[in-house]
Design a protein around this motif. Structure first.
Motif, PDB file in Angstrom:
ATOM      1  N   ARG A   1      44.603  20.712  39.591  1.00 19.10           N
ATOM      2  CA  ARG A   1      45.885  21.203  40.110  1.00 19.10           C
ATOM      3  C   ARG A   1      46.391  22.432  39.351  1.00 19.10           C
ATOM      4  N   ILE A   2      45.464  23.176  38.758  1.00 16.74           N
ATOM      5  CA  ILE A   2      45.808  24.431  38.095  1.00 16.74           C
ATOM      6  C   ILE A   2      45.545  25.580  39.061  1.00 16.74           C
ATOM      7  N   ARG A   3      46.438  26.545  39.090  1.00 13.72           N
ATOM      8  CA  ARG A   3      46.272  27.717  39.951  1.00 13.72           C
ATOM      9  C   ARG A   3      46.399  28.995  39.121  1.00 13.72           C
ATOM     10  N   GLN A   4      45.813  30.034  39.643  1.00 14.51           N
ATOM     11  CA  GLN A   4      45.986  31.375  39.090  1.00 14.51           C
ATOM     12  C   GLN A   4      47.104  32.062  39.866  1.00 14.51           C
ATOM     13  N   GLY A   5      48.091  32.582  39.155  1.00 18.36           N
ATOM     14  CA  GLY A   5      49.075  33.437  39.796  1.00 18.36           C
ATOM     15  C   GLY A   5      48.450  34.798  40.036  1.00 18.36           C
ATOM     16  N   SER A   6      48.363  35.204  41.296  1.00 16.88           N
ATOM     17  CA  SER A   6      47.576  36.380  41.643  1.00 16.88           C
ATOM     18  C   SER A   6      48.446  37.528  42.121  1.00 16.88           C
ATOM     19  N   ALA A   7      48.171  38.727  41.571  1.00 16.44           N
ATOM     20  CA  ALA A   7      48.828  39.948  42.021  1.00 16.44           C
ATOM     21  C   ALA A   7      47.830  41.033  42.381  1.00 16.44           C
ATOM     22  N   SER A   8      46.525  40.685  42.342  1.00 18.32           N
ATOM     23  CA  SER A   8      45.506  41.701  42.582  1.00 18.32           C
ATOM     24  C   SER A   8      44.201  41.033  42.991  1.00 18.32           C
TER      25      SER A   8
ATOM     26  N   SER B   1      41.355  41.380  41.462  1.00 22.18           N
ATOM     27  CA  SER B   1      40.633  40.911  40.277  1.00 22.18           C
ATOM     28  C   SER B   1      41.096  39.519  39.857  1.00 22.18           C
ATOM     29  N   SER B   2      42.395  39.235  39.984  1.00 24.80           N
ATOM     30  CA  SER B   2      42.878  37.905  39.615  1.00 24.80           C
ATOM     31  C   SER B   2      42.416  36.854  40.609  1.00 24.80           C
ATOM     32  N   ALA B   3      42.237  37.228  41.874  1.00 22.74           N
ATOM     33  CA  ALA B   3      41.712  36.297  42.870  1.00 22.74           C
ATOM     34  C   ALA B   3      40.261  35.942  42.560  1.00 22.74           C
ATOM     35  N   VAL B   4      39.469  36.947  42.179  1.00 23.77           N
ATOM     36  CA  VAL B   4      38.078  36.706  41.793  1.00 23.77           C
ATOM     37  C   VAL B   4      38.034  35.828  40.551  1.00 23.77           C
ATOM     38  N   GLN B   5      38.910  36.118  39.594  1.00 27.93           N
ATOM     39  CA  GLN B   5      38.959  35.335  38.359  1.00 27.93           C
ATOM     40  C   GLN B   5      39.245  33.866  38.652  1.00 27.93           C
ATOM     41  N   ALA B   6      40.192  33.602  39.547  1.00 28.18           N
ATOM     42  CA  ALA B   6      40.530  32.218  39.897  1.00 28.18           C
ATOM     43  C   ALA B   6      39.325  31.503  40.491  1.00 28.18           C
ATOM     44  N   ALA B   7      38.654  32.158  41.413  1.00 27.16           N
ATOM     45  CA  ALA B   7      37.494  31.538  42.046  1.00 27.16           C
ATOM     46  C   ALA B   7      36.384  31.273  41.031  1.00 27.16           C
ATOM     47  N   GLU B   8      36.141  32.213  40.146  1.00 24.91           N
ATOM     48  CA  GLU B   8      35.094  32.036  39.140  1.00 24.91           C
ATOM     49  C   GLU B   8      35.394  30.860  38.214  1.00 24.91           C
ATOM     50  N   LEU B   9      36.680  30.660  37.908  1.00 28.02           N
ATOM     51  CA  LEU B   9      37.076  29.560  37.034  1.00 28.02           C
ATOM     52  C   LEU B   9      37.158  28.223  37.770  1.00 28.02           C
ATOM     53  N   GLY B  10      37.119  28.266  39.093  1.00 28.58           N
ATOM     54  CA  GLY B  10      37.229  27.042  39.870  1.00 28.58           C
ATOM     55  C   GLY B  10      38.629  26.478  39.890  1.00 28.58           C
ATOM     56  N   ILE B  11      39.643  27.352  39.919  1.00 21.92           N
ATOM     57  CA  ILE B  11      41.030  26.914  40.019  1.00 21.92           C
ATOM     58  C   ILE B  11      41.653  27.511  41.279  1.00 21.92           C
ATOM     59  N   GLY B  12      42.802  26.972  41.671  1.00 24.31           N
ATOM     60  CA  GLY B  12      43.455  27.405  42.894  1.00 24.31           C
ATOM     61  C   GLY B  12      44.140  28.745  42.758  1.00 24.31           C
ATOM     62  N   LEU B  13      44.845  29.143  43.822  1.00 24.67           N
ATOM     63  CA  LEU B  13      45.474  30.463  43.876  1.00 24.67           C
ATOM     64  C   LEU B  13      46.877  30.341  44.467  1.00 24.67           C
ATOM     65  N   ILE B  14      47.812  31.053  43.845  1.00 27.36           N
ATOM     66  CA  ILE B  14      49.133  31.256  44.430  1.00 27.36           C
ATOM     67  C   ILE B  14      49.442  32.737  44.330  1.00 27.36           C
ATOM     68  N   SER B  15      49.839  33.330  45.441  1.00 29.93           N
ATOM     69  CA  SER B  15      50.137  34.759  45.490  1.00 29.93           C
ATOM     70  C   SER B  15      51.644  34.952  45.465  1.00 29.93           C
ATOM     71  N   GLY B  16      52.098  35.850  44.590  1.00 33.34           N
ATOM     72  CA  GLY B  16      53.524  36.004  44.362  1.00 33.34           C
ATOM     73  C   GLY B  16      54.171  37.149  45.110  1.00 33.34           C
ATOM     74  N   THR B  17      55.269  37.648  44.565  1.00 30.83           N
ATOM     75  CA  THR B  17      56.097  38.626  45.251  1.00 30.83           C
ATOM     76  C   THR B  17      55.942  40.042  44.714  1.00 30.83           C
TER      77      THR B  17
END
Length: 360
Positions: free
Chosen positions: A187-194, A196-212
């Motif tokens: 239940r850990i997610r990466q806060g994504s603004a780009s 590169s952060s989306a790729v990082q989340a996938a590589e780590l096997g964690i979820g994604l939340i996109s902010g404002t």
């Protein structure tokens, strides 16, 4: 609670929203003080659960009129509600001790029956080195190092094997974080603004939340178009690496449903404020002015108007269309009653048309 029938058919490219959440700063002002702000925050979570929301998120911000330590707040709020997942959006890892954070997160998750969802970030912000201390490397590299250590700790991995006397445990003892919550890492997610952060989340096997706030968009690319590209990059990378269905993606958005002429006027004024002064909009009395918006960064639009207008705008936004979960970003200066009204109007007039059903 009255749930309206869907007003418009969903476009074919639109993903139905199976979960609905909200994001609050748990702010306070100089007049009522921090204790009242914290109590109002708990009351907001209780009202959201009554309305059927599935998740509630709180932003961490240091040295200001906002929540600075989300985990004690979640542990307290979790004693008043039984269904809503509680999440941080986001905790910047640059200034976190990863082991202490893992201990606090495990404790909190067990206290609230496995409903913690932590969103963490590894951005390049190093604004508070004067307080927390500087690192030997750049802020992003240090944040990623701490993130990796944190993920190892909450996964229950051995952090150290005692090899000699006087180390706080018997020789040969394998030290792991306790108390351990076995499912927390999922239940850990990466806060994504780009991207590169989306790729990082996938590589780590964690979820994604996109902010404002986003950066790195192509010239002429709208906020929603770039957000959709970030989400697609995450899903594609996840499938390539893990070969499984990616976890649901959440998107935070300002969706202000004006059910009266007075509310539409109020929300239009907030929209203008956001477009005029960006991240500095809507500050509680006494809050500090934030630093300047980073050069080249984009700030998310405000979706405001009548229920029909808001539904159409959400359907036509590529980022919101691509998301699995919508998280309502609440204006920080709004009070408890105003925020409850926003939650209620979204749940009763717009969310059903997006495919959402309340958790009651």
């Amino acid at each position: 609670m009255t749930i309206a029938a869907p007003l418009n058919p969903q476009p074919a490219s639109f993903r139905p929203k199976r979960r609905l959440g909200f994001n609050t700063r748990v702010s306070f002002n100089d007049e009522t003080g921090p204790a009242q702000g914290l109590r109002d925050g708990i009351a907001l979570f209780k009202e959201a659960e009554r309305l059927g929301y599935q998740s509630g998120w709180a932003y961490q911000r240091h040295f200001d009129h906002y929540l600075s330590s989300p985990l004690p707040f979640f542990a307290a709020a979790g004693q008043h509600i039984r269904r809503i997942n509680l999440g941080s959006a986001v905790i910047p890892m640059r200034y976190q001790d990863p082991i202490l954070l893992a201990e606090a997160a495990g404790t909190t998750d067990l206290l609230i029956d496995g409903r913690l969802e932590l969103a963490i970030s590894t951005g390049a912000n190093a604004a508070f080195d004067a307080v927390f201390g500087a690192a030997d490397t750049d802020a992003r590299t240090e944040a990623k190092r701490r993130q990796a250590r944190f993920l190892s700790a909450i996964a229950g991995e051995v952090l150290h094997t005692v090899v000699s006397p006087g180390q706080g445990a018997p020789q040969g003892a394998e030290l792991r974080v306790t108390p351990h919550s076995p499912t927390l890492r999922s239940r850990i997610r990466q806060g994504s603004a780009s991207l590169s952060s989306a790729v990082q989340a996938a590589e780590l096997g964690i979820g994604l939340i996109s902010g404002t706030v986003q950066h790195g968009q192509a010239e002429g690319e709208t906020f929603g178009q770039y957000q959709a590209r970030i989400i697609e990059t995450f899903r594609t990378t996840w499938l390539t690496i893990w070969g499984t269905e990616p976890p649901p993606v959440a998107v935070a958005a300002s969706i202000l449903v004006g059910t009266t002429a007075e509310l539409r006027e109020k929300y239009a004024a907030y929209d203008l404020e956001r477009r005029t002064i960006g991240i500095a909009a809507s500050r509680p009395k006494g809050a500090l002015a934030p630093p300047s918006q980073p050069v080249g960064a984009q700030i998310s639009p405000v979706f405001q108007g009548t229920p029909d207008q808001v539904i159409e705008a959400v359907f036509n936004d590529p980022g919101l269309a691509a998301a699995d979960e919508v998280v309502l970003f609440l204006p920080p200066a709004f009070g408890l009653a105003e925020n409850v009204r926003l939650l209620t109007d979204l749940a009763e007039t717009v969310a059903p048309a997006l495919g959402w059903s309340p958790a009651l």
